[in-house]
Design an enzyme around this catalytic site. Structure first.
Site, PDB file in Angstrom:
ATOM      1  N   TYR A  29      32.686  82.214  81.583  1.00  0.00           N
ATOM      2  CA  TYR A  29      31.948  81.187  80.739  1.00  0.00           C
ATOM      3  C   TYR A  29      30.888  82.203  79.904  1.00  0.00           C
ATOM      4  CZ  TYR A  29      27.758  78.028  79.789  1.00  0.00           C
ATOM      5  OH  TYR A  29      27.041  77.248  79.249  1.00  0.00           O
TER       6      TYR A  29
ATOM      7  N   LYS B  35      30.468  82.158  75.767  1.00  0.00           N
ATOM      8  CA  LYS B  35      29.313  81.631  75.016  1.00  0.00           C
ATOM      9  C   LYS B  35      28.740  82.733  74.018  1.00  0.00           C
ATOM     10  CE  LYS B  35      28.601  77.519  76.177  1.00  0.00           C
ATOM     11  NZ  LYS B  35      28.357  76.396  75.117  1.00  0.00           N
TER      12      LYS B  35
ATOM     13  N   ASP C  50      34.693  63.564  72.597  1.00  0.00           N
ATOM     14  CA  ASP C  50      34.727  64.230  73.911  1.00  0.00           C
ATOM     15  C   ASP C  50      36.340  63.583  74.487  1.00  0.00           C
ATOM     16  OD1 ASP C  50      34.479  64.312  76.896  1.00  0.00           O
ATOM     17  OD2 ASP C  50      32.441  64.823  76.222  1.00  0.00           O
TER      18      ASP C  50
END
Length: 265
Positions: A154, A158, A42
């Site tokens: 978004y 995806k 991360d």
């Protein structure tokens, strides 16, 4: 009375992106609890509760940067990991229509959601092929298939993740590596919470979205993390290139009737 249990094997080591929040954080916790050596990736540091766990190692870095993956691969080789798993849950979400999407917003979403997923798979796949065993779970979304307003960028990223993973599954199906897609619906975690916070009336937004769910509630991230655990495990050896939808039944129907709308006949 002892409850009956069903036991599956998990990889020795699992790499999880997006480890510092939401689904990634919950999944890392579950993996460590199960005795799996877990490498979290991360841009942010690990949350304190996760960093304190034995068996967890954190790599701070950009998932869209090759240097980050060089560190991850070095860690895996130094630990002599044999059976490796990967879950790509790192993602960002910006709320707005296409008119709000600047080149910077578009590039950032593509970098984290698509490039980050592609680099993760590209970096770890050779180790899995070398061992002739491995499990990859690419986290997409129900939005990869069904459009949701104000989330165009978004949704598009995806959809790309979904097709990337399904194609990799076919390209390397004879290598001992299983690649599958996990498509969550809304979760009480980072991305949904960001969407919730952007609403004019957050309480009304949450109530409306919860009412759409057949179970009447938004799922917890830990519940979706358990679905990822299944796809990593030996219990899912019959599953390849599949898209496991973990949305509490949201997309089972085009509309869930609560009864408040009155009789249908």
């Amino acid at each position: 009375m002892t409850m009956p249990q069903l036991t599956f094997e998990l990889p020795d080591t699992v790499v999880v992106t997006g480890a510092s929040s939401g689904l990634g954080h919950e999944l890392c916790s579950l993996l460590v609890e199960a005795g799996v050596a877990t490498v979290g990736v991360d841009l942010s540091a690990a949350q304190d509760d996760l960093a304190a766990l034995a068996g967890y190692h954190h790599v701070a870095g950009d998932v869209a940067g090759e240097a980050t993956w060089d560190k991850v691969v070095a860690r895996l080789r130094s630990s002599d990991a044999k059976r490796i798993g990967l879950v790509t849950s790192a993602a960002i979400l910006d709320v707005g229509t296409i008119l709000d999407a600047t080149p910077a917003i578009i590039s950032r979403a593509l970098n984290v959601n698509v490039v980050g997923t592609a680099l993760a798979i590209k970096s770890l796949l050779p180790l899995m092929i070398e061992a002739h065993v491995g499990a990859i779970v690419a986290v997409a979304s129900v939005n990869a298939t069904l459009a949701e307003q104000q989330l165009g960028i978004y949704n598009a990223t995806k959809a790309a993740v979904r097709q990337l993973a399904r194609t990799v599954a076919l390209d390397h199906s004879r290598s001992g590596v299983r690649v599958n897609v996990l498509s969550p619906g809304p979760m009480l975690a980072g991305l949904f919470k960001r969407h919730l916070e952007s609403a004019t009336d957050s309480d009304r937004f949450l109530a409306t979205r919860s009412a759409r769910q057949p179970g009447g509630r938004i799922l917890e991230a830990r519940e979706v993390a358990q679905a990822a655990m299944f796809l990593l495990s030996s219990g899912s050896t019959a599953v390849l290139g599949a898209d496991l939808v973990a949305d509490g039944g949201l997309t089972t129907s085009f509309d869930f009737r609560t009864g408040e709308e009155g009789a249908s006949i």
